[in-house]
Design an enzyme around this catalytic site. Structure first.
Site, PDB file in Angstrom:
ATOM      1  N   TRP A 103       0.820  -1.221   0.000  1.00  0.00           N
ATOM      2  CA  TRP A 103       0.000   0.000   0.000  1.00  0.00           C
ATOM      3  C   TRP A 103       0.843   1.256   0.000  1.00  0.00           C
ATOM      4  O   TRP A 103       0.547   2.214  -0.712  1.00  0.00           O
ATOM      5  CB  TRP A 103      -1.007  -0.016   1.147  1.00  0.00           C
ATOM      6  CG  TRP A 103      -2.104  -1.002   0.888  1.00  0.00           C
ATOM      7  CD1 TRP A 103      -2.350  -2.154   1.578  1.00  0.00           C
ATOM      8  CD2 TRP A 103      -3.068  -0.965  -0.172  1.00  0.00           C
ATOM      9  NE1 TRP A 103      -3.412  -2.816   1.005  1.00  0.00           N
ATOM     10  CE2 TRP A 103      -3.872  -2.120  -0.060  1.00  0.00           C
ATOM     11  CE3 TRP A 103      -3.329  -0.067  -1.215  1.00  0.00           C
ATOM     12  CZ2 TRP A 103      -4.918  -2.398  -0.940  1.00  0.00           C
ATOM     13  CZ3 TRP A 103      -4.373  -0.348  -2.098  1.00  0.00           C
ATOM     14  CH2 TRP A 103      -5.156  -1.499  -1.949  1.00  0.00           C
ATOM     15  N   ASP A 177      -1.795   6.327   6.336  1.00  0.00           N
ATOM     16  CA  ASP A 177      -2.887   5.560   5.739  1.00  0.00           C
ATOM     17  C   ASP A 177      -3.264   4.505   6.772  1.00  0.00           C
ATOM     18  O   ASP A 177      -2.551   3.523   6.952  1.00  0.00           O
ATOM     19  CB  ASP A 177      -2.403   4.922   4.426  1.00  0.00           C
ATOM     20  CG  ASP A 177      -3.428   3.960   3.822  1.00  0.00           C
ATOM     21  OD1 ASP A 177      -4.489   3.738   4.445  1.00  0.00           O
ATOM     22  OD2 ASP A 177      -3.150   3.429   2.726  1.00  0.00           O
ATOM     23  N   LYS A 201     -12.813  -1.713   5.884  1.00  0.00           N
ATOM     24  CA  LYS A 201     -12.050  -2.693   6.636  1.00  0.00           C
ATOM     25  C   LYS A 201     -12.583  -2.775   8.067  1.00  0.00           C
ATOM     26  O   LYS A 201     -12.838  -3.850   8.579  1.00  0.00           O
ATOM     27  CB  LYS A 201     -10.559  -2.338   6.664  1.00  0.00           C
ATOM     28  CG  LYS A 201      -9.971  -1.926   5.311  1.00  0.00           C
ATOM     29  CD  LYS A 201      -9.800  -3.100   4.356  1.00  0.00           C
ATOM     30  CE  LYS A 201      -9.518  -2.675   2.922  1.00  0.00           C
ATOM     31  NZ  LYS A 201      -8.298  -1.933   2.698  1.00  0.00           N
TER      32      LYS A 201
HETATM   33  C1  LIG Z   1      -7.786  -1.356   1.339  1.00  0.00           C
HETATM   34  C2  LIG Z   1      -6.694  -0.377   1.463  1.00  0.00           C
HETATM   35  C3  LIG Z   1      -6.541   0.702   0.575  1.00  0.00           C
HETATM   36  C4  LIG Z   1      -7.401   0.868  -0.659  1.00  0.00           C
HETATM   37  O1  LIG Z   1      -8.678   1.218  -0.388  1.00  0.00           O
HETATM   38  P1  LIG Z   1      -9.720   1.436  -1.593  1.00  0.00           P
HETATM   39  O2  LIG Z   1     -10.947   1.788  -0.850  1.00  0.00           O
HETATM   40  O3  LIG Z   1      -9.808   0.165  -2.363  1.00  0.00           O
HETATM   41  O4  LIG Z   1      -9.220   2.552  -2.423  1.00  0.00           O
HETATM   42  C5  LIG Z   1      -5.527   1.595   0.791  1.00  0.00           C
HETATM   43  N1  LIG Z   1      -4.685   1.451   1.823  1.00  0.00           N
HETATM   44  C6  LIG Z   1      -4.786   0.431   2.685  1.00  0.00           C
HETATM   45  C7  LIG Z   1      -3.818   0.323   3.807  1.00  0.00           C
HETATM   46  C8  LIG Z   1      -5.785  -0.518   2.532  1.00  0.00           C
HETATM   47  O5  LIG Z   1      -5.898  -1.533   3.393  1.00  0.00           O
END
Ligand SMILES: *Cc1c(COP(=O)(O)O)cnc(C)c1O
Length: 394
Positions: A103, A177, A201
């Site tokens: 990521w 993030d 998530k």
């Molecule tokens: C799932 C995830 C993303 C991407 O999210 P989207 O909603 O598919 O754009 C980005 N960063 C992390 C750490 C993730 O787990």
């Protein structure tokens, strides 16, 4: 609600608390006597206004967000934020990225379109199984911000302490993030300038993106930044510049109330620690399963693991499904297995997985030694454990 749903280990969109789904189902046709379902309400009406305000207030309380931070409900997910953050914070200058997995690697790649993105560290040399010590980061002179992924969902690497940029002599804001571990543990906001995450998530359904941003960072956007993605515009319009993802906000709001009923983030964190310890302990004490991540940075939310005999992967997964253990297949980029054990996964679910790991391994160990590590990939491996199927209903 049915008493026993299977346990769902999806990395995202992911399991929701049963109680939340039941509540939403009960209110589907008529929210609180309004005669409307939440999806049918104007986002400017008083009913949705109340839902929105309550969700904001509950989340601010849960995450202990200080008053000088804005809480924004946006859209586009984590991947859109990979562009929205540099458009808002970089001023077209240099931003630093610490790459600890898939990521953060993606964030770096996307930011290159909007600014000069500098790789301050990269753990790919060890397959992203550690974090890079902040003291070893090669930060640029005056970066516009420093980006980390505080929980790498695919690689299973998590910061258990956020880096202190000031202690490194860097005045830049830290961007995290936190998509896949938001609300699983407290956040040290004194070290953070901006945090973002998709909701799917740990907060609710896909479609809602959370941004928590310090007020002094609101006015740095590049002129090209779309108005709907300009943090100042979104903040000044209370996240209603454009139509927000109303139903996702409502569902997340129900999750926030559920989290408060669980005792808040401290209580949920204690549960998450217990769940992670139970699972890692089972993996580490086995001769079949393997997790490669260093002990001090293992994710509490996403537990990737491998079968030392990978020819057993398919039979492992189908046996798991038979036991009601769903979506354990690892991300295609790394293979193997992954158990995501977000807030809504109860301890009982992790216990059920651990029981399955032990039973599966015991059946494997009872095979003659020459059969345990087949060198040929093929039907023989698939048949290895077939006879025991269904014998273990627990
Ligand atoms: C799932 C995830 C993303 C991407 O999210 P989207 O909603 O598919 O754009 C980005 N960063 C992390 C750490 C993730 O787990």
């Amino acid at each position: 609600m049915t008493a026993m749903r299977p346990y769902n280990f999806s990395a995202g969109p992911a399991v929701m608390p049963d109680a939340v789904l039941a509540e939403a189902a009960a209110e589907m046709l008529d929210w609180h006597g309004s005669g409307m379902g939440v999806m049918e309400m104007s986002h400017r009406g008083k009913e949705f206004g109340a839902i929105h305000a309550q969700a904001q207030a509950d989340l601010r309380e849960l995450l202990a967000v200080p008053a000088n931070f804005k809480l924004l409900f946006m859209q586009g997910g984590g991947l859109a934020e990979n562009a929205i953050v540099p458009m808002n914070l970089s001023r077209g200058q240099t931003a630093d990225f610490v790459v600890t997995g898939s990521w953060s690697q993606k964030s770096l790649g996307e930011a290159r379109k909007y600014c000069s993105a500098h790789e301050a560290a990269n753990t790919k040399g060890n397959g992203h199984t550690t974090l890079a010590d902040p003291a070893s980061w090669q930060l640029s002179d005056k970066p516009a911000y420093v980006h980390i992924c505080s929980n790498e969902t695919i690689n299973g690497v998590e910061y258990h302490t956020l880096p202190d940029l000031k202690a490194l002599g860097c005045e830049a804001p830290l961007v995290i993030d936190f998509s896949s571990h938001v609300a699983s543990r407290p956040v040290d906001w004194s070290r953070v300038g901006l945090a973002f995450g998709g909701a799917q998530k740990n907060l609710g359904p896909a479609g809602l993106t959370l941004v928590v941003v310090r007020e002094d960072l609101l006015d740095r956007a590049l002129p090209m930044c779309p108005s709907a993605f300009n943090y100042r515009t979104v903040a000044d319009n209370d996240s209603m510049f454009n139509t927000p993802p109303t139903y996702a906000i409502y569902m997340a709001g129900l999750v926030f109330k559920w989290l408060k009923r669980q005792g808040g983030i401290a209580a949920i964190e204690a549960r998450n620690i217990a769940k992670a310890e139970l699972l890692y302990d089972a993996i580490d004490h086995s001769s079949l399963y393997l997790n490669r991540v260093a002990l001090d940075c293992r994710s509490r939310m996403n537990v990737p693991f491998y079968l030392r005999d990978e020819t057993l992967n398919d039979v492992f997964l189908s046996g798991a499904r038979e036991r009601g253990l769903l979506q354990l297949k690892g991300h295609k980029s790394v293979g193997g297995m992954r158990a995501s054990i977000y807030n809504a996964m109860p301890l009982e679910g992790v216990q059920a997985l651990v029981d399955y790991l032990r039973d599966f391994e015991a059946r494997w160990e009872r095979r003659p030694r020459r059969d345990r590590l087949p060198t040929a990939i093929g039907p023989r491996a698939g048949l290895l454990l077939e006879p025991a199927h269904g014998k273990n209903p627990s």
